[in-house]
Design an enzyme around this catalytic site. Sequence first.
Site, mmCIF file in Angstrom:
data_model
loop_
_atom_site.group_PDB
_atom_site.id
_atom_site.type_symbol
_atom_site.label_atom_id
_atom_site.label_comp_id
_atom_site.label_asym_id
_atom_site.label_seq_id
_atom_site.Cartn_x
_atom_site.Cartn_y
_atom_site.Cartn_z
ATOM 1 N N HIS A 189 -2.974 8.897 -5.004
ATOM 2 C CA HIS A 189 -1.565 9.296 -4.973
ATOM 3 C C HIS A 189 -1.246 10.337 -6.053
ATOM 4 O O HIS A 189 -0.212 11.017 -5.947
ATOM 5 C CB HIS A 189 -0.665 8.078 -5.196
ATOM 6 C CG HIS A 189 -0.162 7.453 -3.939
ATOM 7 N ND1 HIS A 189 0.370 8.176 -2.890
ATOM 8 C CD2 HIS A 189 -0.082 6.141 -3.553
ATOM 9 C CE1 HIS A 189 0.752 7.359 -1.929
ATOM 10 N NE2 HIS A 189 0.479 6.115 -2.299
ATOM 11 N N GLU A 207 9.943 2.225 -7.072
ATOM 12 C CA GLU A 207 9.926 2.663 -5.679
ATOM 13 C C GLU A 207 10.416 1.511 -4.803
ATOM 14 O O GLU A 207 9.938 0.373 -4.954
ATOM 15 C CB GLU A 207 8.520 3.080 -5.234
ATOM 16 C CG GLU A 207 8.519 3.720 -3.861
ATOM 17 C CD GLU A 207 7.158 4.258 -3.433
ATOM 18 O OE1 GLU A 207 7.075 4.750 -2.291
ATOM 19 O OE2 GLU A 207 6.198 4.181 -4.207
ATOM 20 N N HIS A 257 -6.581 4.034 -3.658
ATOM 21 C CA HIS A 257 -5.322 4.459 -3.045
ATOM 22 C C HIS A 257 -4.324 4.929 -4.097
ATOM 23 O O HIS A 257 -3.749 6.021 -3.977
ATOM 24 C CB HIS A 257 -4.730 3.296 -2.244
ATOM 25 C CG HIS A 257 -3.452 3.611 -1.551
ATOM 26 N ND1 HIS A 257 -3.389 4.021 -0.243
ATOM 27 C CD2 HIS A 257 -2.155 3.581 -1.991
ATOM 28 C CE1 HIS A 257 -2.132 4.232 0.094
ATOM 29 N NE2 HIS A 257 -1.359 3.971 -0.960
ATOM 30 N N GLU A 258 -4.113 4.111 -5.121
ATOM 31 C CA GLU A 258 -3.116 4.483 -6.133
ATOM 32 C C GLU A 258 -3.561 5.698 -6.932
ATOM 33 O O GLU A 258 -2.737 6.553 -7.280
ATOM 34 C CB GLU A 258 -2.833 3.291 -7.048
ATOM 35 C CG GLU A 258 -2.402 2.015 -6.333
ATOM 36 C CD GLU A 258 -1.237 2.210 -5.380
ATOM 37 O OE1 GLU A 258 -0.399 3.094 -5.626
ATOM 38 O OE2 GLU A 258 -1.169 1.479 -4.375
ATOM 39 N N GLY A 311 1.320 -4.515 -3.725
ATOM 40 C CA GLY A 311 -0.043 -4.560 -4.232
ATOM 41 C C GLY A 311 -0.193 -3.789 -5.522
ATOM 42 O O GLY A 311 -0.793 -4.266 -6.482
ATOM 43 N N MET A 346 1.416 0.165 -7.675
ATOM 44 C CA MET A 346 2.355 1.280 -7.688
ATOM 45 C C MET A 346 1.771 2.438 -8.470
ATOM 46 O O MET A 346 1.272 2.269 -9.581
ATOM 47 C CB MET A 346 3.686 0.832 -8.312
ATOM 48 C CG MET A 346 4.727 1.930 -8.377
ATOM 49 S SD MET A 346 5.172 2.541 -6.735
ATOM 50 C CE MET A 346 5.625 4.226 -7.135
ATOM 51 N N GLU A 347 1.874 3.640 -7.887
ATOM 52 C CA GLU A 347 1.167 4.821 -8.394
ATOM 53 C C GLU A 347 1.917 5.595 -9.465
ATOM 54 O O GLU A 347 1.687 6.795 -9.637
ATOM 55 C CB GLU A 347 0.868 5.765 -7.222
ATOM 56 C CG GLU A 347 2.095 6.464 -6.613
ATOM 57 C CD GLU A 347 2.723 5.742 -5.433
ATOM 58 O OE1 GLU A 347 3.475 6.372 -4.680
ATOM 59 O OE2 GLU A 347 2.456 4.534 -5.286
ATOM 60 N N ASN A 348 2.800 4.966 -10.223
ATOM 61 C CA ASN A 348 3.554 5.669 -11.261
ATOM 62 C C ASN A 348 2.664 6.654 -12.011
ATOM 63 O O ASN A 348 1.550 6.329 -12.414
ATOM 64 C CB ASN A 348 4.113 4.665 -12.273
ATOM 65 C CG ASN A 348 4.733 3.465 -11.609
ATOM 66 O OD1 ASN A 348 5.695 3.578 -10.877
ATOM 67 N ND2 ASN A 348 4.143 2.299 -11.846
ATOM 68 N N GLU A 386 2.156 8.261 2.176
ATOM 69 C CA GLU A 386 1.454 6.993 2.389
ATOM 70 C C GLU A 386 0.401 7.080 3.496
ATOM 71 O O GLU A 386 -0.705 6.574 3.345
ATOM 72 C CB GLU A 386 2.445 5.870 2.678
ATOM 73 C CG GLU A 386 3.365 5.539 1.518
ATOM 74 C CD GLU A 386 2.627 5.096 0.256
ATOM 75 O OE1 GLU A 386 1.422 4.803 0.326
ATOM 76 O OE2 GLU A 386 3.279 5.039 -0.803
#
Length: 850
Positions: A294, A122, A290-291, A254, A256-258, A313
Site C-alpha cells: 500500500h 480509515e 499487502h500493507e 486485520g 492498516m497501512e498508515n 484495495e
Amino acid sequence: MKDASPQPIQLSDYTPPDYLVEAVHLTFRLHPTATRVVSRIAFRPNPEAASRRFFLHGEGLTPISAKIDGRDVTPHPADHGIEVDAPDAPFVWEAEVEIDPENNTALEGLYMSNGMYCTQCEAEGFRKITYYPDRPDVMARFTVRIEGDEPVMLSNGNPTGAGEGWREWTDPWPKPAYLFALVAGDLVAREDSFTTMSGKDVALKLWVRPGDEGKTAFGMEALKKSMAWDEQVYGREYDLDLFQIVAVSDFNMGAMENKGLNIFNTSAVLCSKETSTDANFERIEAIIAHEYFHNWTGNRITCRDWFQLSLKEGLTVFRDQSFTADERSASVARISDVIALRGRQFREDNGPLAHPVQPDSFVEINNFYTATIYEKGAEIIRMLKTLVGDDGYRKALDLYFARHDGQACTIDDWLTVFQDATGRDLDQFKRWYKQAGTPRLSVDTEFADGTYTLTFTQQTPPTPGQEKKEPFVIPIALGLIGANGDEVLPTQVLEMTSETQSFSFGGLAAEPTPSILRHFSAPVILTRDTTPEERAFLFAHDTDDFNRWEAGRSLAKEVLTGLATGADAPQTLYLDALAAMLRNDSLDPAFRALALQMPGEDDMAQTLFDAGVTPDPDAIHGAAETLKQARAEHLFDLLPRLMAAMEVNEPFQPDATQSGKRALYLGLLQTLTRLDGGKAAAALFECADNMTLSLGALACLLDAGRAEAPLATFRARWKDDALVMDKWFMLQVGHAAPEDAVETVNRLVTDPAFTMRNPNRFRSVFGAFAGTPASFHRKDGSGYRLLADWLIKLDPLNPQITARLSGAFDTWTRYDADRRDLITGELDRILATPGLSRDTTEMLTRIRAA
C-alpha cells in the site's frame, strides 16, 4: 450514536474540496479519559472549487478553543462537523479539543487497547480526533508532537525531535487523514534493516508488548521479502528512513497501512510454531505484504473519494496474491484465492448486499470494505493483466506511478493509464467496475469434420438497483485435451465481448475434452452439461492445476447433491478418482490436501439454490457426513502409507513444502478418525511440537467425541495467550454437532476468558457459529435468536463489527418459508432496537429488503 436514518452519499455529488491543506501540526497531550489535541493547520482556497464553504468534520469532540489567524472564532454546528466563517485567502486554523480514548469502544479514532494508545482512522476515524476535512482527496504533510509519560510514543514518518516526556514525528509525504497513526505505550521492538535497490538503508522496527518478542521473527522476514519483491516486480522502492509495525490486540480489521507506521491486529503479525498454524503463517505473510505494498498503491497514490476504494484495495490485493504465488505454490495459491472468492464474494454478489466494485452510493462507508471491493477488485486487475499481457501491464503500471504519484485518483484515471500505455479501448471493460453480480457463462460444444466449436453465452442476474446488465469482456483461458490425456491445444485466451460468441478450432483428429476457464481466468460461474466420466477424466489428466481441482470438486458436489436430494450420484466414480489422485505422489501435497477438502455446506446450499432446489441445511449436513464416512472406508487401505510419506515429524519450517505435507496429513487424519475413533489423533495431540498438528489433532478429537480432557489440557497451557485462546473458542463452536451448537455457544460466553469488547474474541465465537450452516440455520430458529441477541448487545459498543457479522443473515431468501419467517422476525427485532447504529441499520435494511 450515529444517526440511524441518514441519506445516502452519491458519487455523482462529488465536488472538489473548497479548501486545501498546506501543512498540519498536531500536539497530543495524552490522558486515558481526557486527551487534549491541539491542531495548527495551514489552509488555502482551492482554485478548482466552485464555492468557499469552510467545513470541518468532527464527531464526539469536546471543543476547547478555535482560532483563525490567531483570532477567536465561533464554529457553527453542521452535519458531522462544524462550519466556520473563513477568508477567501490562505489562513491558519487553530483548535483545541478533548477526547476520551478509554471509553472509545468502537475502536475508531484514538482509543485504548489494554493500556496502550492507538488509532484507526480509515475510513472516517480522524474526525473523532480533531476537526479536519476528513476526506481522502485532502492531502498534507503532518508534524506530530506527542506529550505523555508512555515509554514509547510513535507516529507517521521519521523522528525529528525528542525530550523528557515528548516525541516529535514528521512525515515528509503528503497524505490524507485516514493514513494518520499514533501509538503510545509500553512496547519493545525487534529491529532490523533493509537496503533498497538504490543503496539506501531503511531501519525496520516491529513493536510488540513485552513478552511477545519471540513471535516477531517471521513477520520481520516477511516484511523484508515484501520490500525486495516490490522492487523486483514493480520497481517500487521504500521512501522513508524508517518503517514500523505495531501489534495491537484490539483492532477491528486485520491491519492498516498508515504511512510508515502500520498498525496490525496481533493475529495478523505475531506467530511462532508453538502458537500459530501454517494457515496463520501464510496469512501473516500475505497481510504484511499487502500493507507494505500500500505504500505505493494506496499511500503515494490514494483514492479521490471512497467510491474509488477498489483503486487501492483491489490492486493491492492482486499484488499480495501475486507475491504469495511467487513465494509459495502458484497453483495452490490460486485455488485458495478462488475458494475465498466464491465463499465470500460470490455469496455477496448473489444476495441483497450485491454492489458494484465502484458503487454509485453508500450510507456508511465502513460497510463497503467488502469482498467485492477487495477480492473482485483484484480479479478485475488480473483480467486486465491477462488482456494486455505482462509487458503491457508493466508499461501501464510504470506510467501510473509516474503520472499520478502524490495524487488522489479515480478508477477512470487508472483505466486511462492502461489505454494510453497499450492503445486498448477499455470502455466495455469498465463494466466490471460499474455492474454488480456474477456473470453466468454457459457453453455448448460441437465437433464436425475435424473442427471443434464452443459457443459461449453470458448472462448476469439482476442485483439490487440493477436489473439489466450489458455484456462484459470475459477472458476465457482454454485448452483442449486428447483422449490419451495429452494437450492438443495449449492454453490460449479467448476474448468474449458479446452476449453469445463462438470460437472454432480445426485440424483435429478426434473430439477433444475442453478445459475451460483455466487458472480461473474470469470471476464467473461456468455451466456446461458434462458427464461424471468427463469430470473424472479432467481430474486425472488436466494439465491446468486449477481446472484439475475444479473437476474433482464438481464431482464431489454432484455426489453431495444426490445424497442431499435423493437423486442418483456417481459416488463410486468420485471415490475411485479421489483415491487415484491421492496416490499420485507427483502431485504437490498441498494440492492433494485441497482436493481432499469437501465443498462447504454454504457452497452446497448456493449450488442447490442455483439449480432451483430449496436447500435444506440439515440434509446438506447429513449428506456431507455420509460422504465423509464413505470416503474414509474407501481410502482406509491407503491412509497409513500416505500419512507416513508426509514426514510431519521433521524439524518445523513454515514454508510451502512442509505446510503442504502437514495439510495433507491432517486431512488424512480427519478421514482416519472416522474409523479409529480418534486413536491416532490422541497420540498426535500428546506429542505434537507445533500448533498446526496440535490444533488439527484437537479438531479430530472433537469430531470423535473424546476432546473433554484434551480441551482442558489445551486451555490450561494456553490460557494466557489470547490468540491461542481464540482458536480454543473457535474450534469448539465450529466442531459442535448442530444440535449442540447453541448450547456450546451459551456455555462458552460464560467462560471468564470471553469478552465481547475484543473483536478477535467475539468473532472467534459468533463468526464461527454463523459460518456453520447446520448450526446457525436450526429449524427452531434458536441459532437466529442467539446471534440477534448478541448483535443487539454489541452494537452500542462496536457498530462496525456488529454490522459485519449481521451479514450472516444475507442468504435468508434461499431457504424454506419457515426459516425465512424466523429470520425476518429477528431482522425486524434488531432493526426495532432504539438507537441502533447507522452501520448496522444500513446492513440489515439492505438484507431485509431482499
